[in-house]
Scaffold this motif. Structure first.
Motif, PDB file in Angstrom:
ATOM      1  N   TYR A   1     -73.333 -79.155 -56.254  1.00 39.47           N
ATOM      2  CA  TYR A   1     -73.242 -78.925 -57.574  1.00 39.47           C
ATOM      3  C   TYR A   1     -73.681 -77.334 -57.604  1.00 39.47           C
ATOM      4  O   TYR A   1     -74.637 -76.943 -56.956  1.00 39.47           O
ATOM      5  CB  TYR A   1     -73.943 -79.572 -58.563  1.00 39.47           C
TER       6      TYR A   1
ATOM      7  N   LEU B   1     -63.344 -81.434 -69.063  1.00 36.24           N
ATOM      8  CA  LEU B   1     -64.546 -81.335 -68.736  1.00 36.24           C
ATOM      9  C   LEU B   1     -65.278 -80.018 -69.059  1.00 36.24           C
ATOM     10  O   LEU B   1     -66.583 -79.917 -69.693  1.00 36.24           O
ATOM     11  CB  LEU B   1     -65.045 -81.696 -67.450  1.00 36.24           C
ATOM     12  N   ARG B   2     -64.731 -79.053 -68.774  1.00 38.22           N
ATOM     13  CA  ARG B   2     -65.441 -77.603 -69.199  1.00 38.22           C
ATOM     14  C   ARG B   2     -65.346 -77.320 -70.712  1.00 38.22           C
ATOM     15  O   ARG B   2     -66.289 -76.923 -71.231  1.00 38.22           O
ATOM     16  CB  ARG B   2     -64.339 -76.540 -68.233  1.00 38.22           C
TER      17      ARG B   2
ATOM     18  N   TYR C   1     -68.115 -79.564 -71.949  1.00 35.98           N
ATOM     19  CA  TYR C   1     -69.310 -78.996 -71.850  1.00 35.98           C
ATOM     20  C   TYR C   1     -69.526 -77.655 -72.715  1.00 35.98           C
ATOM     21  O   TYR C   1     -70.727 -77.426 -73.397  1.00 35.98           O
ATOM     22  CB  TYR C   1     -69.427 -78.430 -70.288  1.00 35.98           C
TER      23      TYR C   1
ATOM     24  N   ALA D   1     -72.884 -82.724 -69.267  1.00 37.39           N
ATOM     25  CA  ALA D   1     -71.557 -83.049 -68.897  1.00 37.39           C
ATOM     26  C   ALA D   1     -71.499 -84.732 -69.345  1.00 37.39           C
ATOM     27  O   ALA D   1     -72.557 -85.361 -69.070  1.00 37.39           O
ATOM     28  CB  ALA D   1     -71.789 -82.949 -67.132  1.00 37.39           C
TER      29      ALA D   1
ATOM     30  N   ALA E   1     -66.584 -88.928 -63.175  1.00 36.38           N
ATOM     31  CA  ALA E   1     -67.479 -88.247 -63.950  1.00 36.38           C
ATOM     32  C   ALA E   1     -68.252 -87.110 -62.941  1.00 36.38           C
ATOM     33  O   ALA E   1     -68.045 -86.020 -62.849  1.00 36.38           O
ATOM     34  CB  ALA E   1     -68.385 -88.938 -64.550  1.00 36.38           C
ATOM     35  N   LYS E   2     -68.682 -87.638 -61.953  1.00 38.62           N
ATOM     36  CA  LYS E   2     -69.595 -87.108 -60.840  1.00 38.62           C
ATOM     37  C   LYS E   2     -68.717 -86.071 -59.936  1.00 38.62           C
ATOM     38  O   LYS E   2     -69.110 -84.818 -59.927  1.00 38.62           O
ATOM     39  CB  LYS E   2     -70.244 -87.984 -59.696  1.00 38.62           C
TER      40      LYS E   2
ATOM     41  N   CYS F   1     -66.769 -83.218 -62.562  1.00 39.73           N
ATOM     42  CA  CYS F   1     -67.833 -82.526 -63.072  1.00 39.73           C
ATOM     43  C   CYS F   1     -68.031 -81.426 -61.910  1.00 39.73           C
ATOM     44  O   CYS F   1     -68.374 -80.192 -62.253  1.00 39.73           O
ATOM     45  CB  CYS F   1     -69.269 -83.050 -63.440  1.00 39.73           C
TER      46      CYS F   1
ATOM     47  N   LEU G   1     -69.659 -77.962 -63.232  1.00 40.86           N
ATOM     48  CA  LEU G   1     -70.751 -78.304 -64.244  1.00 40.86           C
ATOM     49  C   LEU G   1     -71.863 -79.081 -63.538  1.00 40.86           C
ATOM     50  O   LEU G   1     -71.794 -79.549 -62.413  1.00 40.86           O
ATOM     51  CB  LEU G   1     -70.180 -79.397 -65.199  1.00 40.86           C
TER      52      LEU G   1
ATOM     53  N   LYS H   1     -74.555 -82.283 -62.737  1.00 43.12           N
ATOM     54  CA  LYS H   1     -74.084 -83.590 -62.584  1.00 43.12           C
ATOM     55  C   LYS H   1     -74.447 -84.129 -64.044  1.00 43.12           C
ATOM     56  O   LYS H   1     -75.371 -84.079 -64.625  1.00 43.12           O
ATOM     57  CB  LYS H   1     -75.236 -83.931 -61.719  1.00 43.12           C
ATOM     58  N   PRO H   2     -73.477 -85.214 -64.098  1.00 42.38           N
ATOM     59  CA  PRO H   2     -73.590 -85.723 -65.507  1.00 42.38           C
ATOM     60  C   PRO H   2     -74.766 -86.730 -65.585  1.00 42.38           C
ATOM     61  O   PRO H   2     -75.269 -87.422 -64.638  1.00 42.38           O
ATOM     62  CB  PRO H   2     -72.292 -86.615 -65.616  1.00 42.38           C
TER      63      PRO H   2
END
Length: 110
Positions: free
Chosen positions: A17, A51-52, A55, A61, A94-95, A98, A103, A105-106
């Motif tokens: 990340y 996702l962006r 965020y 996230a 998700a992980k 992201c 982004l 980590k959720p």
């Protein structure tokens, strides 16, 4: 630990990340995706860009349940199922998405 992009070194944590999300770009997303063994398609970009935007709006996230719900609202049920998302991002939608989106980590992801 870092990614290399156009001669620049971009730092990331031990899981990949970004440590500074402001350095993210589409080119960097391609490098991260390649690192994750993912060939980016328009469908991948749809999720990454979503996702962006999410965020930017909420400063967090989304975990997978929240992501599925939000995608369903925007794109309809066929693009908002766990099955569809796992086909795109097999190591956890998700992980992994992201990470490619640059982004953090959720929350709730181990």
């Amino acid at each position: 630990m870092s990614y290399q992009l156009n001669g620049a070194t971009i730092e990331h944590d031990e899981e990949g990340y970004l440590t500074d999300i402001s350095v993210w770009s589409n080119d960097l997303a391609e490098i991260i995706a390649k690192d994750e063994n993912i060939d980016m398609t328009p469908e991948h970009w749809e999720v990454v860009n979503f996702l962006r935007e999410y965020y930017d709006e909420y400063q967090i996230a989304p975990a997978i349940r929240v992501l599925v719900k939000a995608l369903k609202k925007k794109y309809g049920p066929e693009k908002a199922s766990n099955k569809y998302l796992y086909e795109l991002f097999p190591y956890g939608p998700a992980k992994q998405a992201c990470k490619i989106a640059g982004l953090p980590k959720p929350t709730g992801c181990v």
